[in-house]
Design an enzyme around this catalytic site. Structure first.
Site, mmCIF file in Angstrom:
data_model
loop_
_atom_site.group_PDB
_atom_site.id
_atom_site.type_symbol
_atom_site.label_atom_id
_atom_site.label_comp_id
_atom_site.label_asym_id
_atom_site.label_seq_id
_atom_site.Cartn_x
_atom_site.Cartn_y
_atom_site.Cartn_z
ATOM 1 N N HIS A 1 -12.207 -4.787 8.970
ATOM 2 C CA HIS A 1 -12.625 -4.562 7.581
ATOM 3 C C HIS A 1 -13.991 -3.894 7.487
ATOM 4 O O HIS A 1 -14.678 -4.041 6.483
ATOM 5 C CB HIS A 1 -12.663 -5.880 6.808
ATOM 6 C CG HIS A 1 -11.339 -6.572 6.678
ATOM 7 N ND1 HIS A 1 -10.819 -7.333 7.680
ATOM 8 C CD2 HIS A 1 -10.429 -6.585 5.688
ATOM 9 C CE1 HIS A 1 -9.643 -7.817 7.290
ATOM 10 N NE2 HIS A 1 -9.377 -7.373 6.101
ATOM 11 N N GLU B 1 0.808 -1.227 0.000
ATOM 12 C CA GLU B 1 0.000 0.000 0.000
ATOM 13 C C GLU B 1 0.838 1.271 0.000
ATOM 14 O O GLU B 1 0.493 2.253 -0.657
ATOM 15 C CB GLU B 1 -0.951 0.033 1.206
ATOM 16 C CG GLU B 1 -2.136 -0.904 1.083
ATOM 17 C CD GLU B 1 -1.827 -2.332 1.487
ATOM 18 O OE1 GLU B 1 -0.691 -2.582 1.951
ATOM 19 O OE2 GLU B 1 -2.698 -3.196 1.346
ATOM 20 N N PHE C 1 -7.076 -0.318 4.365
ATOM 21 C CA PHE C 1 -5.748 -0.440 3.766
ATOM 22 C C PHE C 1 -5.094 0.933 3.579
ATOM 23 O O PHE C 1 -3.884 1.034 3.427
ATOM 24 C CB PHE C 1 -5.804 -1.228 2.450
ATOM 25 C CG PHE C 1 -6.372 -2.625 2.624
ATOM 26 C CD1 PHE C 1 -6.410 -3.215 3.885
ATOM 27 C CD2 PHE C 1 -6.861 -3.352 1.555
ATOM 28 C CE1 PHE C 1 -6.937 -4.494 4.075
ATOM 29 C CE2 PHE C 1 -7.391 -4.635 1.735
ATOM 30 C CZ PHE C 1 -7.431 -5.207 2.992
#
Lengths: 337, 329, 346
Positions: free
Chosen positions: B126, B57, B83
């Site tokens: 998430h 990332e 992310f």
């Protein structure tokens, strides 16, 4: 650093014997049946969220975790069921966690990607690729500071190797000589894409080559090979040596997650690997060696099925957690008397 | 001509349109959902402009900054908003800084496309609705579409904007259909959408919560409460004028956000209205947000944490001092 | 002139030009350092000097051609000078003036000169590496044969951004050369305290192996060697064969930066860490004896490339240029306070 490498290889590990092999077979069956059952439960919507299954990778989890003591720390990632089972977490409580129940390992709070069972040395599983690697270094550092013999083992996939924190961790682990064993389950796929789309370096053991840590690549579907190599590494780590990297070449027999259409997978390769199934291979190997007979094999599978079915029954009866749990879990130190 | 399209297809349509229109636009990231989703882009625009990246990332976002400095307009697929956190330095302390630090010599036009709010058993890492924390980053723009049309129009505007834009798309909305105009379609930044008009109370809702707020407004209308529902659509820039205007009319404000109560969009909007519109208020501002907790895995706990229609209805009754229907009966 | 120099196209004019750029960088940095006494309070915040790295900077940049691009770190005064940026505007920027190269918005750590291919710098260790990699991707797409030079320090090679970027650059065969200026110090930490390779006595260029990329270690104090090796890497990148990691060993002759202190306490440059922290004055003295600027001067004169008089003349011209830069910076106006919000959005 090739000297250190050679030293690790020359040291004989404890060879696999009948008793250990049968135990491994039992563990692998428990993982296999558990994962297959979760696949079915997912289609029936009995488990919630995303399920990453490790069917085809059981050999690595079994051969490694079965040699560890309860006090040794294991860190896993999003594909954690196999590691949890092999490290001794009760099937009932894993299944209950997957169903989001109060008897789950994390009382329904973590789910499939965040299994933790401190009692059995499963210290954590993170859902962010490679995020667990520095954590394991911390465990190894703590052991060193306390003068203990415990080792830290971290499982990660080959996709994590391209993440920056992997390199940061390798440099530090190597510089400080931490007794950590890095286990890369190289299944050739980072989530959905082949390794060749991620890097020019095929073998993870080559990625760490510049850092001189002891490293070895083994066929992860050959349980006896993983057992033997890890045994050698473990002995070194127990003496405070490290870091060590064991790369296990393996293969997922299912998609990245349950329901993943797996279009990216070459059907031919999958067929080939089906023949390399670690369970079938160990069964063949052990039968030839006279370690077990057809009845032993059948029993291992049967017992696993019974146990997994019992876990499903247990989980279904477990209540959902009370929402008051939430308040208790936001900050530590607020557990009710 | 408008047609019914899923939200996610609308986003892709905007990216495709902008890539065809402007060859400086790039699209890259991990997987880009699945390689099969990437293929049409690959086929249309080639491997120079469409690329799969490793799980890196910091490099992905950092390279987008560099490519933008060098005159291109990258769109980075982050897949999950969390992310962004892996590369927080690049998002907060690199991309939005270069234009200012260079005294305006350079600009960093890039889009960070990130899914969020996946409260469907994705547990703690998430599911975050983390856009609010970026409101404190000058130079960074934040788009938060709640409809398929806005998803297309805001993506197109994001790509054409000369600044780094965090484009947060709601994962639970991806398959929701809506009318989407064909061809070129731009939704301006900093212009809120008044999704329903009403004189009794103003609800400002974001993302997935807009539909929940509209459903709640429908129920409240049956009780004789007329709710005005505003979707800011972009949090930076934030259309405070439309919100203040509405509050001047209704005198009551309820904020609905899937993010945490503290440090989020709702708290910032509440502060702006308290600061600039205090005289319009006829009662306290009510925030209906997620609880300040890590999103739990188990479904009942997950439901408990995030706002829903019932909580919105109750919140409106609370600010109006009116009893719910059940109590009246 | 040796055949080695001729082979790299380094004729008398070019060598003389290189020497002049090295002297310009040195003089500029000396003036920045001196500012803390000459104009106390004029420079706020943190400055980082490139003295000791002049040969590495100039040798590397001399390999570039028009259209190539450069990204570097917060130790960034040297590159734009060699690329042709106006010393007046650079000094004014460091003084925080309206006439600064970034209008006073950036300061010492964030010099930018897009017209000369200097795309910018990050104040965060390692953060510029992906930026340069991204610029190289843009160059690859444009297909105009552009190359990007990416400068960073040895400390940055422990950042995840380094590994992620080098992996992608190698995988995509990007036209970039990664020049790691290894000055053996990460602020006040010595490289062998924080780098597994350095601790094992290995060159840091070995890290390139992890990315299937060539890695080479060079004497960054010799501009001809730098020019040769970086030049070959630039040509490799330009021909589409992919990136190279060049570890350029330099010795920074000043401390990491001026002291960090709250307003009101006069700033200054402390003693070099070798002396102040590690009690190793002999190491520092050896570094001074190897100072690349007098070393290159002696070589050019010794080989008859330039005369001592020509060298002195260059130094005198440069002194005038930098005096003018300081005067310009000192006399320039500060920006209007309300300009602060001019560049929030592009």
């Amino acid at each position: 650093m090739t000297g250190k490498d050679a030293e690790a290889k020359a040291r004989p590990g404890v060879a696999l014997d009948a008793q250990a092999a049968l135990a491994l077979l039992a563990t692998m069956w428990r993982i296999r049946v558990f994962e297959e059952r979760v696949g079915v439960l997912k289609r029936a919507d009995e488990v919630y969220g995303l399920m990453h299954l490790s069917v085809g990778q059981e050999g690595v989890a079994a051969a490694i975790c079965s040699q560890l003591d309860v006090a040794d720390s294991v860190y896993s990632g999003h594909r954690a069921h196999g590691h949890a089972i092999a490290k001794g977490a009760p099937l009932n409580r894993i299944m209950a966690e997957l169903m989001g129940r109060s008897d789950g390992l994390c009382r329904g709070f973590g789910g499939s990607m965040h299994l933790v069972d401190v009692e059995h040395g499963l210290m954590g599983a993170t859902g962010v690729v490679g995020g667990n690697i520095p954590l394991a270094l911390g465990s190894a550092l703590a052991t060193r500071l306390r003068g203990g013999k415990e080792v830290a083992v971290v499982f990660f996939g080959d996709g994590a190797v391209q993440a920056g924190h992997f390199n940061e961790s390798i440099n530090l682990a190597s510089l400080w000589g931490l007794p950590v064993i890095l286990v890369c389950e190289n299944n050739g796929f980072a989530e959905f894409t082949p390794r060749s789309a991620h890097t020019n370096v095929e073998r993870v053991s080559d990625v760490v080559a510049p850092y001189g840590l002891m490293r070895e690549t083994v066929d992860g579907n050959d349980v006896a090979a993983v057992w033997e190599a890890f045994g050698r590494f473990l002995e070194l780590a127990r003496r405070g040596e490290g870091p060590l990297l064991l790369e296990c070449l393996t293969y997922r027999l299912r998609g990245h997650y349950e329901g993943d259409p797996t279009q990216y997978r070459e059907a031919l390769a999958a067929t080939e690997w089906q023949q390399r199934d670690p369970i079938t291979r160990l069964a063949r190997h052990g039968t030839a060696a006279g370690w077990f007979d057809a009845e032993d094999l059948e029993r291992a599978e049967r017992e696993a099925r019974t146990e997994v079915e019992a876990a499903v029954g247990f989980a279904r009866l477990s209540p959902y957690p009370d929402v008051e749990l939430l308040e208790e879990l936001v900050y530590a130190g607020r557990r009710k008397p | 001509m408008a047609r019914e399209l899923p939200y996610i297809v609308a986003i892709n349509e905007a990216i495709e349109f902008e890539m065809a229109r402007d060859e400086r636009v790039l699209y890259f990231g991990q997987n880009i959902a699945t390689p099969s989703a990437l293929e049409p882009f690959m086929d249309a625009f080639g491997g120079d402009r469409v690329r799969l990246t490793p799980i890196s990332e910091t490099a992905e976002i950092g390279m987008a900054v560099g490519a933008a400095l060098a005159g291109l307009r990258p769109v980075v697929e982050l897949y999950m908003s969390e992310f962004l956190l892996v590369a927080m330095d690049q998002v907060v302390n690199e991309a939005p800084r270069f234009h200012a630090m260079s005294g305006g010599q350079v600009k960093v036009p890039l889009v960070l496309k990130a899914g969020y709010g996946f409260t469907a058993g994705w547990a703690g890492q998430h599911t975050g609705s983390i856009y609010g924390m970026f409101m404190g980053v000058p130079g960074l723009k934040i788009a938060l579409p709640s409809t398929a049309a806005d998803a297309k129009g805001l993506m197109a505007t994001s790509i054409r904007d000369d600044n780094p834009v965090c484009f947060f798309y709601h994962i639970l909305l991806t398959l929701e259909h809506g009318e989407v105009p064909e061809g070129e379609y731009l939704v301006p930044f900093g212009v809120a959408d008044v999704r329903r008009t009403g004189g009794d109370v103003t609800i400002v809702a974001t993302g997935w919560m807009v539909d929940r707020a509209l459903a709640a407004a429908e129920r409240l209308a049956a009780d004789g409460v007329e709710v005005e529902v505003i979707d800011p659509r972009t949090l930076a820039p934030l259309d405070t004028a439309t919100i203040l205007e509405s509050v001047a009319k209704t005198g009551h404000l309820v904020l609905v956000d899937q993010a945490t109560r503290h440090g989020g969009a709702s708290a910032i909007i509440a502060a702006e209205v308290a600061d600039q519109g205090f005289d319009s208020l006829r009662g306290p501002i009510k925030q209906i947000t997620a609880l300040d907790a890590t999103i739990p895995y188990s479904e009942p706990m997950e439901r408990f944490v995030i706002p829903d229609e019932d909580k919105i209805v109750a919140g409106v009754h609370e600010v109006l001092g009116s009893a719910p229907v059940a109590a009246k009966a | 002139m040796s055949s080695d120099q001729e082979a790299h196209g380094l004729d008398k004019d070019r060598l003389s030009w290189m020497f002049k750029q090295m002297v310009r960088i040195r003089e500029f940095e000396e003036r920045v350092k001196n500012t803390f006494e000459e104009h106390p309070g004029a420079i706020r915040g943190h400055t980082h000097l490139a003295d000791g790295a002049e040969a590495s900077i100039v040798g590397s940049l001399a390999t570039l051609r028009g259209g190539d691009q450069v990204l570097a770190t917060y130790r960034c005064h040297g590159y734009p000078l060699a690329l042709g940026s106006d010393a007046n505007a650079m000094m004014a920027e460091i003084y925080g003036k309206k006439t600064g190269i970034c209008g006073g918005y950036g300061g010492s750590m964030h010099l930018v000169d897009v017209d000369r291919g200097f795309l910018g710098t990050s104040g965060i260790v390692g953060a510029g590496i992906p930026h340069a990699t991204g610029a190289a991707w843009a160059a690859q797409i444009r297909k105009q044969g552009q190359v990007v030079l990416c400068f960073f320090g040895d400390g940055a090679s422990k950042q995840g951004a380094f590994a992620e970027s080098l992996n992608i650059a190698s995988l995509w065969k990007l036209p970039i050369v990664f020049v790691m200026e290894n000055n053996s110090y990460n602020v006040v930490t010595r490289v062998e305290q924080e780098d597994a390779n350095a601790a094992a006595g290995e060159p840091l260029a070995i890290k390139a192996k992890a990315f299937s990329m060539p890695g080479v270690t060079i004497d960054g104090g010799d501009p001809i060697e730098v020019h040769g090796v970086v030049g070959a890497a630039v040509e490799r990148a330009r021909s589409g064969e992919g990136p190279t990691l060049v570890e350029s060993k330099v010795y920074r002759l000043s401390a990491h930066g001026n002291i960090i202190a709250p307003p009101g306490i006069p700033l200054h440059y402390p003693e070099h860490e070798a002396i102040a922290v590690f009690g190793a004055p002999e190491e520092y003295e050896a570094a001074l004896r190897g100072d690349p600027v007098p070393r290159f001067r002696a070589r050019l004169i010794g080989e008859g490339t330039i005369s001592a008089e020509e060298a002195d003349e260059i130094a005198a011209t440069v002194r005038q240029e930098m005096q003018a830069a300081v005067d310009f910076a000192w006399e320039s106006q500060l920006p209007d306070a309300a300009e602060a919000l001019n560049h929030v959005y592009a």
